[in-house]
Design a protein around this motif. Structure first.
Motif, PDB file in Angstrom:
ATOM      1  N   GLU A 297      -3.057   5.448  10.430  1.00  0.00           N
ATOM      2  CA  GLU A 297      -3.176   6.906  10.545  1.00  0.00           C
ATOM      3  C   GLU A 297      -1.978   7.636   9.934  1.00  0.00           C
ATOM      4  O   GLU A 297      -2.044   8.845   9.699  1.00  0.00           O
ATOM      5  N   LYS A 298      -0.891   6.918   9.643  1.00  0.00           N
ATOM      6  CA  LYS A 298       0.291   7.552   9.053  1.00  0.00           C
ATOM      7  C   LYS A 298       0.246   7.595   7.530  1.00  0.00           C
ATOM      8  O   LYS A 298       1.098   8.226   6.908  1.00  0.00           O
ATOM      9  N   LEU A 299      -0.749   6.939   6.947  1.00  0.00           N
ATOM     10  CA  LEU A 299      -0.921   6.994   5.504  1.00  0.00           C
ATOM     11  C   LEU A 299      -1.470   8.349   5.103  1.00  0.00           C
ATOM     12  O   LEU A 299      -2.310   8.929   5.797  1.00  0.00           O
ATOM     13  N   GLU A 300      -0.996   8.850   3.962  1.00  0.00           N
ATOM     14  CA  GLU A 300      -1.408  10.147   3.420  1.00  0.00           C
ATOM     15  C   GLU A 300      -1.050  11.300   4.355  1.00  0.00           C
ATOM     16  O   GLU A 300      -1.795  12.275   4.475  1.00  0.00           O
ATOM     17  N   THR A 301       0.093  11.186   5.027  1.00  0.00           N
ATOM     18  CA  THR A 301       0.648  12.289   5.801  1.00  0.00           C
ATOM     19  C   THR A 301       2.061  12.551   5.290  1.00  0.00           C
ATOM     20  O   THR A 301       2.618  11.763   4.518  1.00  0.00           O
ATOM     21  N   ALA A 302       2.650  13.665   5.722  1.00  0.00           N
ATOM     22  CA  ALA A 302       3.990  14.013   5.235  1.00  0.00           C
ATOM     23  C   ALA A 302       4.761  14.769   6.299  1.00  0.00           C
ATOM     24  O   ALA A 302       4.184  15.480   7.135  1.00  0.00           O
ATOM     25  N   GLU A 303       6.078  14.577   6.274  1.00  0.00           N
ATOM     26  CA  GLU A 303       6.998  15.333   7.122  1.00  0.00           C
ATOM     27  C   GLU A 303       8.001  16.063   6.230  1.00  0.00           C
ATOM     28  O   GLU A 303       7.895  16.048   5.000  1.00  0.00           O
ATOM     29  N   ALA A 304       8.999  16.677   6.833  1.00  0.00           N
ATOM     30  CA  ALA A 304       9.858  17.616   6.106  1.00  0.00           C
ATOM     31  C   ALA A 304      10.911  16.956   5.225  1.00  0.00           C
ATOM     32  O   ALA A 304      11.313  17.522   4.212  1.00  0.00           O
ATOM     33  N   PHE A 305      11.374  15.737   5.594  1.00  0.00           N
ATOM     34  CA  PHE A 305      12.577  15.203   4.954  1.00  0.00           C
ATOM     35  C   PHE A 305      12.271  13.937   4.152  1.00  0.00           C
ATOM     36  O   PHE A 305      11.751  12.950   4.677  1.00  0.00           O
ATOM     37  N   TYR A 306      12.616  13.994   2.883  1.00  0.00           N
ATOM     38  CA  TYR A 306      12.303  12.937   1.922  1.00  0.00           C
ATOM     39  C   TYR A 306      13.210  11.720   2.126  1.00  0.00           C
ATOM     40  O   TYR A 306      14.420  11.855   2.321  1.00  0.00           O
ATOM     41  N   ILE A 307      12.625  10.525   2.066  1.00  0.00           N
ATOM     42  CA  ILE A 307      13.374   9.279   2.223  1.00  0.00           C
ATOM     43  C   ILE A 307      13.390   8.481   0.925  1.00  0.00           C
ATOM     44  O   ILE A 307      14.444   8.104   0.429  1.00  0.00           O
ATOM     45  N   CYS A 308      12.225   8.202   0.351  1.00  0.00           N
ATOM     46  CA  CYS A 308      12.181   7.439  -0.900  1.00  0.00           C
ATOM     47  C   CYS A 308      10.802   7.582  -1.525  1.00  0.00           C
ATOM     48  O   CYS A 308       9.843   7.968  -0.849  1.00  0.00           O
ATOM     49  N   PRO A 309      10.677   7.247  -2.826  1.00  0.00           N
ATOM     50  CA  PRO A 309       9.346   7.238  -3.430  1.00  0.00           C
ATOM     51  C   PRO A 309       8.498   6.111  -2.859  1.00  0.00           C
ATOM     52  O   PRO A 309       9.024   5.055  -2.480  1.00  0.00           O
ATOM     53  N   THR A 310       7.224   6.318  -2.797  1.00  0.00           N
ATOM     54  CA  THR A 310       6.325   5.318  -2.216  1.00  0.00           C
ATOM     55  C   THR A 310       6.428   3.985  -2.945  1.00  0.00           C
ATOM     56  O   THR A 310       6.406   2.916  -2.322  1.00  0.00           O
ATOM     57  N   GLU A 311       6.580   4.015  -4.278  1.00  0.00           N
ATOM     58  CA  GLU A 311       6.610   2.775  -5.042  1.00  0.00           C
ATOM     59  C   GLU A 311       7.860   1.946  -4.788  1.00  0.00           C
ATOM     60  O   GLU A 311       7.940   0.797  -5.236  1.00  0.00           O
ATOM     61  N   ARG A 312       8.846   2.485  -4.071  1.00  0.00           N
ATOM     62  CA  ARG A 312      10.019   1.676  -3.701  1.00  0.00           C
ATOM     63  C   ARG A 312       9.667   0.656  -2.630  1.00  0.00           C
ATOM     64  O   ARG A 312      10.384  -0.338  -2.447  1.00  0.00           O
ATOM     65  N   LEU A 313       8.565   0.849  -1.928  1.00  0.00           N
ATOM     66  CA  LEU A 313       8.146  -0.080  -0.890  1.00  0.00           C
ATOM     67  C   LEU A 313       7.598  -1.361  -1.525  1.00  0.00           C
ATOM     68  O   LEU A 313       6.839  -1.309  -2.498  1.00  0.00           O
ATOM     69  N   SER A 314       7.974  -2.507  -0.977  1.00  0.00           N
ATOM     70  CA  SER A 314       7.456  -3.787  -1.442  1.00  0.00           C
ATOM     71  C   SER A 314       6.147  -4.135  -0.737  1.00  0.00           C
ATOM     72  O   SER A 314       5.212  -4.660  -1.354  1.00  0.00           O
ATOM     73  N   VAL A 315       6.107  -3.849   0.559  1.00  0.00           N
ATOM     74  CA  VAL A 315       4.973  -4.219   1.415  1.00  0.00           C
ATOM     75  C   VAL A 315       4.726  -3.075   2.388  1.00  0.00           C
ATOM     76  O   VAL A 315       5.671  -2.445   2.872  1.00  0.00           O
ATOM     77  N   ILE A 316       3.468  -2.795   2.668  1.00  0.00           N
ATOM     78  CA  ILE A 316       3.105  -1.918   3.786  1.00  0.00           C
ATOM     79  C   ILE A 316       2.264  -2.743   4.745  1.00  0.00           C
ATOM     80  O   ILE A 316       1.202  -3.245   4.378  1.00  0.00           O
ATOM     81  N   ILE A 317       2.768  -2.894   5.972  1.00  0.00           N
ATOM     82  CA  ILE A 317       2.026  -3.616   7.008  1.00  0.00           C
ATOM     83  C   ILE A 317       1.393  -2.587   7.927  1.00  0.00           C
ATOM     84  O   ILE A 317       2.087  -1.740   8.499  1.00  0.00           O
ATOM     85  N   THR A 318       0.075  -2.648   8.069  1.00  0.00           N
ATOM     86  CA  THR A 318      -0.638  -1.735   8.956  1.00  0.00           C
ATOM     87  C   THR A 318      -1.340  -2.528  10.059  1.00  0.00           C
ATOM     88  O   THR A 318      -1.306  -3.760  10.088  1.00  0.00           O
ATOM     89  N   ASP A 319      -1.992  -1.797  10.921  1.00  0.00           N
ATOM     90  CA  ASP A 319      -2.745  -2.413  12.009  1.00  0.00           C
ATOM     91  C   ASP A 319      -4.171  -2.762  11.600  1.00  0.00           C
ATOM     92  O   ASP A 319      -4.943  -3.280  12.409  1.00  0.00           O
ATOM     93  N   GLN A 320      -4.523  -2.484  10.331  1.00  0.00           N
ATOM     94  CA  GLN A 320      -5.884  -2.717   9.856  1.00  0.00           C
ATOM     95  C   GLN A 320      -5.918  -3.904   8.898  1.00  0.00           C
ATOM     96  O   GLN A 320      -4.909  -4.251   8.280  1.00  0.00           O
ATOM     97  N   PRO A 321      -7.081  -4.547   8.742  1.00  0.00           N
ATOM     98  CA  PRO A 321      -7.190  -5.648   7.769  1.00  0.00           C
ATOM     99  C   PRO A 321      -6.936  -5.144   6.357  1.00  0.00           C
ATOM    100  O   PRO A 321      -7.228  -3.985   6.036  1.00  0.00           O
TER     101      PRO A 321
END
Length: 249
Positions: free
Chosen positions: A208-232
């Motif tokens: 549910e946190k995918l495709e949402t946004a908050e006020a303060f920028y941390i990094c570009p999405t492509e800097r992530l190596s892996v995204i682990i979610t609760d879904q298959p």
């Protein structure tokens, strides 16, 4: 159409589409883009969405205080924690941020695992005190009371000393275009330093946190190596991230 009715249409469309555009809403509501822009600003001021250039995206769901986050979506976060364990190997230096998903990983570490943990989280440091083979390096600084983590220049300078193998990063919001964002400026600065000090970034986020946004920028999405979610893995909603070269687990 009354303003309150326009608000409901905007919020309903945001739930369905995960993003709304000024031009599309203008045509749908039969009002000017300036009127839509004012409506979005008012909804953003109420904390109901995040205004972005050309439209709006949802805020991340769920509470922000650590005590409330512990019980929120706990079963889903446990799924994430169990998946994350497969990425941890003997001899690694691993940065744990202060998220509740990272805390569940700390609770579940195998008793024979030998790693070095760098963290600014009081709960995680306390949990790992009982682990015989995990060395814990704690980042001092000023306490952010609603998250039970340290923040500030002392924390950042400490984290800059490392070149960690992995950073386990609890995520508030991820958006393909807007990147990784958070609700607190100073905590977001600390997370940015953790990322800069790590080779591989593993994001821990319920779907549910995918495709949402908050006020303060941390990094570009492509800097992530892996995204682990609760879904298959392999879901259509994950395709946009896989196309960036991110492993979806």
């Amino acid at each position: 159409m009354l303003k309150e009715e326009r608000f409901k249409v905007i919020l309903d469309r945001l739930v369905n589409d995960q993003k709304v555009y000024l031009a599309g809403l203008s045509a749908l509501l039969n009002v000017s883009e300036d009127t839509v822009r004012r409506d979005i600003k008012e909804l953003a001021d109420q904390g109901l969405l995040k205004s972005v250039r050309g439209g709006a995206v949802p805020h991340a769901p769920g509470p922000h205080h650590f005590r409330d986050r512990i019980s929120h979506d706990k079963d889903q976060k446990q799924i994430i924690a169990n998946k994350a364990l497969s990425f941890l190997k003997d001899g690694q230096v691993v940065i744990f941020d202060g998220g509740t998903s990272a805390m569940l990983i700390a609770q579940a570490l195998p008793k024979d695992l030998r790693i070095t943990v760098v963290t600014n989280s009081f709960p995680i440091a306390s949990l790992l005190e009982e682990h015989e083979f995990v060395e814990v390096l704690f980042a001092g600084g000023r306490l952010l009371k609603n998250s039970f983590v340290t923040i500030g220049s002392d924390t950042i300078q400490f984290l800059k000393k490392f070149r960690a193998d992995i950073c386990l990063l609890g995520i508030c919001s991820i958006h393909k275009e807007l990147g990784v964002t958070g609700p607190d400026y100073e905590e977001s600065e600390v997370k940015r330093t953790m990322i800069q000090s790590s080779r591989e970034i593993i994001a821990l986020a319920t779907a549910e946190k995918l495709e949402t946004a908050e006020a303060f920028y941390i990094c570009p999405t492509e800097r992530l190596s892996v995204i682990i979610t609760d879904q298959p893995g392999g879901q259509e909603a994950f395709k946009t991230y896989s196309e960036l070269g991110i492993q979806m687990v």
